[in-house]
Enzyme design. Structure first.
Site, PDB file in Angstrom:
ATOM      1  N   HIS A  63       5.175   2.744   5.418  1.00 39.83           N
ATOM      2  CA  HIS A  63       4.640   1.473   5.912  1.00 39.83           C
ATOM      3  C   HIS A  63       5.063   0.291   5.066  1.00 39.83           C
ATOM      4  O   HIS A  63       5.233  -0.808   5.566  1.00 39.83           O
ATOM      5  CB  HIS A  63       3.106   1.529   5.984  1.00 39.83           C
ATOM      6  CG  HIS A  63       2.613   2.321   7.138  1.00 39.83           C
ATOM      7  ND1 HIS A  63       2.466   3.670   7.083  1.00 39.83           N
ATOM      8  CD2 HIS A  63       2.262   1.944   8.395  1.00 39.83           C
ATOM      9  CE1 HIS A  63       2.034   4.109   8.258  1.00 39.83           C
ATOM     10  NE2 HIS A  63       1.902   3.078   9.066  1.00 39.83           N
ATOM     11  N   GLY A  64       5.183   0.504   3.773  1.00 42.74           N
ATOM     12  CA  GLY A  64       5.552  -0.638   2.943  1.00 42.74           C
ATOM     13  C   GLY A  64       5.767  -0.231   1.509  1.00 42.74           C
ATOM     14  O   GLY A  64       5.260   0.801   1.056  1.00 42.74           O
TER      15      GLY A  64
END
Lengths: 469, 308
Positions: free
Chosen positions: A325-326
């Protein structure tokens, strides 16, 4: 180009009209889809189109070579090339600064000062999505689950198909590529499904999610000045904001694809009605969770190598899923919370010989998910822990209201959105098929009402949350 | 395919009709609303503007800082949260021609020197887009109109429907005794929040290149011209700030307005030598006590200068 922009409102009907005017000429239709997908992406930044073309080219060649290779070594070599090329791009564009920063941090705790190693890198929109999508192609061919295509236009169209290019759903080659390669005919039912799902998706995104975002953003911008009730309320709002934001995006993507004669898999299936975290992951971002299960969890051995290895695999899958996701430790912690919950459930379910916690499970699941969202949304680890600490200090006095009109609009729209979810959930008809099951006039009236509600209550558009991934 | 086209036409026709029904109903309802910031205050201003002597315009700082009742018995404070130059200048241009009036325009240098300023605050007037030609042309001029507004007029009331209904059923205040000035009575929680923000040291970078945005300059010039041609006395001012930073900007604004021959008074440092936490709600907004002291000072100045 954003789905909730005027540009897309012109772009989609234009592509739709030209596409069906080509009268079933598959080659021309695919060329049109490829070109329009590149225009769609270039609207954001044309320079990064080269990455999509590069990724497509590598996997197109790798797919054929894996299939043609006579021995396992050569097959493995081509698969490795595909993995290194795709994950390499992801590592440079998405994770370089994260690892450089973490390395410098680790060194400084050991007393060594390292110069700033970070670079000014722009994260190309959608890179995590199309990387996973093309990887599924070479992995499936390597596993002999799928045949390589010899039509480069079809393959390039599959990788860049605009409805799912920048934020999914992550469509596997086994589902989407055969559809790209075969003749498509216009279906009135699919058209109705698509129109309804697009209008619902827009409502979910720009009415519900964006109105809730105003409150969430203002609280999370300065969490230290807010009390427990405010932080709890903002976190609950965020849980629904991210759900309606991302499921809204998926609705528009699935609906747009249906208008062009493509059927995507369901990406959200009322996740907050889940009775366990295990069930939650069968209902939330289904295309990612099933990708992680099939290509990571099972590749690691799944549950075939004993209970300890199963727990390790679960944790690794969720940690990497978080990192997908990040590039921040907060996402890793978010993944860890889900990994621990999944492992605990696996243990309890096999020990107690049950497969759900019943009604209480819905509450427990929502609370665990809520806790994890704090890490997902907060700026950094320190802020997240401070928020959790404040919530658990039980300083439940009157919450911050902010702009009352915005708060009331957000709340009312949230209630409307939830009531609609409960209605569809109880009907047991997937949202993807609701429009097609309506009569002509009922559909016309429903969509018109959704349009007017959207016009009256939309909030100024924020970017879709999942664009940053 | 024919059926798909029919469906699209049905949706367009139905939504167009429903939109007009909703729009005209909201027009009717909103005209009765005279309380609340977004609609009620604007309505009250539009009803009363021709009879007023003194009107204050500007951001929330104007709204909370200038007690117009001290300046004239027939006065109104049209300061508004989230508004800026575009919003205020458009409202000023709605004033009657040739009636002698005093226009007090609160201005902050930050917006004037913001090169990205695009007049977005004018969207606060969108509820009158289809009902007032001046407002429509000012919104169009800065391209803040929504293209869909040509077809769906209800967009004018986007985000305002619940507010209209609420203020219709239960008005916030009696408009007959309301003059637009909203003093801030600071609660204990707000006080604590302010104290905790003061403990945080914000790293504020002042821009080196200070140039007024083209749009800001245009708005100021157009208001000046309007006032000159329509018998209005224009006074611009900046109200106190807890800790004024980027002082170069204030100086530059002063020079710019002097060059344009506009009366400008910079009160940003009004409380610096004699400050107290009791005068503030936060770093940019005065409490009732602070606003009252500032308004008194304004009254003295305006009387001395013969403005009122």
């Amino acid at each position: 180009m954003l789905f909730n922009s005027i540009e897309y409102l012109i772009f989609l009907p234009l592509v739709f009209i030209i596409y069906w005017a080509l009268n079933g000429d598959l080659k021309k239709q695919n060329i049109l889809l490829l070109l329009s997908s590149y225009v769609f992406y270039a609207w954001w930044d044309w320079r990064f189109l080269s990455l999509i073309v590069y990724s497509s080219l590598i996997d197109y060649i790798a797919g054929q070579r894996i299939e043609q290779a006579k021995n396992q070594k050569v097959r493995k070599r081509w698969l490795l090339l595909s993995l290194i090329s795709n994950l390499g791009l992801l590592a440079i564009f998405k994770y370089y600064n994260f690892f450089a920063d973490s390395f410098a941090g680790a060194m400084s705790t050991l007393g060594w000062q390292v110069d700033d190693l970070t670079l000014n890198i722009i994260l190309p929109v959608g890179i995590s999505f199309y990387t996973f999508q093309t990887l599924s192609y070479t992995l499936d061919i390597y596993r002999k689950d799928f045949k390589a295509t010899k039509d480069w236009v079809s393959f390039f169209t599959y990788v860049s198909f605009f409805p799912q290019l920048v934020a999914g759903p992550i469509e596997r080659a086994s589902n989407l590529l055969p559809q790209v390669e075969s003749k498509r005919s216009f279906s009135q039912k699919w058209f109705n499904d698509g129109v309804f799902q697009i209008s619902i998706g827009l409502f979910r995104k720009i009415v519900i999610a964006d109105n809730l975002a105003i409150y969430v953003d203002s609280v999370y911008a300065n969490p230290e000045i807010h009390n427990s009730s405010t932080l709890l309320l903002a976190t609950v709002f965020y849980a629904f904001q991210i759900y309606f934001d991302f499921s809204g995006y998926s609705d528009i993507a699935i609906g747009s694809a249906k208008l062009l004669g493509f059927k995507f898999n369901q990406n959200f299936n009322f996740p907050y009605f889940s009775k366990s975290i295990t069930e939650f992951w069968r209902r939330w971002h289904i295309s990612l969770s099933s990708w992680l299960k099939d290509y990571l969890y099972i590749s690691l051995g799944g549950n075939r190598k004993g209970i300890k290895i199963t727990y390790r695999n679960l944790m690794l899958t969720m940690l990497l899923g978080g990192l997908w996701h990040g590039s921040s430790w907060n996402f890793v912690i978010w993944g860890a919370i889900h990994g621990i919950a999944l492992s605990s459930e696996k243990y309890i379910f096999s020990w107690k010989k049950i497969n759900s916690f019943g009604f209480l499970g819905t509450i427990y699941t929502f609370l665990i998910v809520l806790l994890s969202w704090v890490f997902f949304r907060a700026q950094d680890f320190g802020t997240a822990t401070a928020i959790i600490k404040e919530i658990f200090s039980f300083n439940f006095i009157a919450p911050y209201v902010g702009n009352l009109n915005t708060l009331v609009t957000g709340l009312m729209m949230l209630i409307l959105g939830l009531l609609f979810d409960v209605y569809v959930f109880r009907k047991k008809t997937p949202l993807e098929e609701v429009g097609g099951n309506m009569s002509f006039y009922k559909l016309g009236v429903s969509v018109s009402i959704i349009i007017i509600l959207t016009i009256l209550f939309y909030s100024t558009s924020n970017n879709f949350i999942y664009f940053q991934f | 395919m024919k059926k798909a086209l029919k469906l699209v036409v049905l949706i367009l026709v139905l939504s167009f009709i429903v939109d007009k029904v909703v729009y005209y109903s909201l027009n009717k309802l909103s005209d009765k609303v005279l309380s609340g910031q977004a609609i009620g205050k604007l309505n009250q201003y539009l009803f009363q503007k021709d009879d007023l002597n003194v009107i204050a315009y500007g951001t929330s700082r104007a709204n909370h800082h200038i007690d117009v009742s001290l300046l004239d018995t027939s006065s109104f404070n049209m300061g508004m949260d989230g508004s800026s130059l575009a919003y205020s200048s458009t409202l000023i241009k709605l004033l009657p021609k040739n009636k002698k009036q005093t226009v007090i325009w609160h201005i902050d240098p930050k917006k004037v020197f913001d090169s990205n300023y695009d007049g977005e605050d004018i969207k606060g007037l969108v509820s009158k887009y289809h009902r007032n030609d001046i407002i429509q042309s000012e919104i169009n001029k800065v391209k803040q109109n929504n293209p869909l507004q040509l077809f769906y007029w209800s967009i004018d009331y986007n985000g305002k429907a619940f507010g209209i209904l609420k203020n219709l059923i239960r008005p916030n205040y009696d408009f007959k005794t309301y003059n637009g000035y909203d003093p801030i009575n600071v609660s204990q929680t707000q006080k604590e929040i302010f104290e905790s923000t003061l403990e945080k040291k914000d790293a504020v970078e002042c821009p080196e290149d200070i140039n007024a945005s083209f749009l800001a300059k245009e708005y100021i010039k157009s208001v000046k011209l309007f006032c000159e041609q329509n018998n209005k006395t224009l006074v611009m001012l900046t109200s106190p700030t807890y800790n004024p930073i980027c002082k170069e900007q204030y100086l530059k604004l002063e020079q710019m307005l002097k060059k344009l021959n506009i009366n400008y008074y910079n009160y940003s440092e009004f409380f610096i030598s004699n400050n107290s936490l009791n005068y503030w709600k936060d770093k940019t907004h005065l409490s009732t006590k602070g606003a009252s002291l500032f308004s008194e000072a304004l009254k003295t100045l305006f009387t001395e200068k013969g403005i009122i």
